[in-house]
Design a protein around this motif. Sequence first.
Motif, short mmCIF file in Angstrom:
data_model
loop_
_atom_site.label_atom_id
_atom_site.label_comp_id
_atom_site.label_asym_id
_atom_site.label_seq_id
_atom_site.Cartn_x
_atom_site.Cartn_y
_atom_site.Cartn_z
N VAL A 134 -27.19 90.10 52.06
CA VAL A 134 -27.70 90.96 53.13
C VAL A 134 -28.61 90.13 54.03
O VAL A 134 -29.32 89.25 53.56
N ILE A 135 -28.54 90.41 55.33
CA ILE A 135 -29.37 89.76 56.33
C ILE A 135 -30.15 90.85 57.04
O ILE A 135 -29.57 91.84 57.48
N THR A 136 -31.46 90.69 57.17
CA THR A 136 -32.28 91.66 57.90
C THR A 136 -32.40 91.19 59.34
O THR A 136 -32.96 90.15 59.63
N ALA A 137 -31.85 92.00 60.26
CA ALA A 137 -31.85 91.67 61.69
C ALA A 137 -32.72 92.68 62.43
O ALA A 137 -32.97 93.78 61.95
N THR A 138 -33.16 92.30 63.63
CA THR A 138 -33.99 93.16 64.47
C THR A 138 -33.16 93.67 65.64
O THR A 138 -32.46 92.90 66.29
N VAL A 139 -33.24 94.96 65.90
CA VAL A 139 -32.50 95.57 67.00
C VAL A 139 -33.12 95.13 68.32
O VAL A 139 -34.32 95.25 68.53
N ARG A 140 -32.27 94.61 69.22
CA ARG A 140 -32.73 94.18 70.55
C ARG A 140 -32.61 95.33 71.56
O ARG A 140 -33.54 95.61 72.29
N LYS A 141 -31.42 95.96 71.61
CA LYS A 141 -31.21 97.07 72.53
C LYS A 141 -29.91 97.78 72.16
O LYS A 141 -29.09 97.25 71.43
N ARG A 142 -29.75 98.97 72.70
CA ARG A 142 -28.51 99.71 72.52
C ARG A 142 -27.58 99.33 73.66
O ARG A 142 -27.91 99.47 74.83
N VAL A 143 -26.39 98.82 73.31
CA VAL A 143 -25.43 98.37 74.31
C VAL A 143 -24.59 99.54 74.81
O VAL A 143 -24.46 99.76 76.01
N THR A 144 -24.00 100.28 73.89
CA THR A 144 -23.27 101.50 74.22
C THR A 144 -23.74 102.59 73.28
O THR A 144 -24.66 102.39 72.49
N GLU A 145 -23.06 103.73 73.34
CA GLU A 145 -23.46 104.86 72.50
C GLU A 145 -23.35 104.54 71.01
O GLU A 145 -24.16 105.01 70.21
N ASP A 146 -22.36 103.73 70.63
CA ASP A 146 -22.15 103.44 69.21
C ASP A 146 -22.34 101.96 68.85
O ASP A 146 -22.04 101.55 67.75
N ARG A 147 -22.87 101.15 69.74
CA ARG A 147 -23.03 99.72 69.48
C ARG A 147 -24.44 99.28 69.85
O ARG A 147 -24.97 99.69 70.87
N VAL A 148 -25.04 98.41 68.99
CA VAL A 148 -26.37 97.87 69.26
C VAL A 148 -26.33 96.35 69.20
O VAL A 148 -25.52 95.77 68.48
N SER A 149 -27.19 95.72 69.97
CA SER A 149 -27.35 94.28 69.95
C SER A 149 -28.50 93.95 69.02
O SER A 149 -29.57 94.56 69.11
#
Length: 101
Positions: free
Chosen positions: A12-27
């Motif tokens: 498992v890798i813990t990542a930080t959310v940058r922004k929401r790209v679309t309704e169902d996808r996040v960067s």
Amino acid sequence: MAKGINIGDEVVITATVRKRVTEDRVSVSIPSYGQPHSVIDHTTKVQKGQHIELIGNVTHIDENRVTVNLGVPVTIDAAVVRLVSAYKAPIRKAPLADKPT
């Protein structure tokens, strides 16, 4: 070589959310990766700055770098990954070769 991590292990890798790209996808920003990565997020509505866990299998190991398959291969530092479950090879019930006659 990464201690305690082998090829085929689930990590498992813990990542930080940058922004929401679309309704169902996040960067997301993965530590030591250096590039943004996009993941599908159907279930929750995470917001910028929240942490998200990405699970994948180890495909390659170098000195202190590990390649994890998250849909696409991502090569990161071994210190960033956390072992979820070790790979266990399947056990044969019958021998591979026939008995001699």
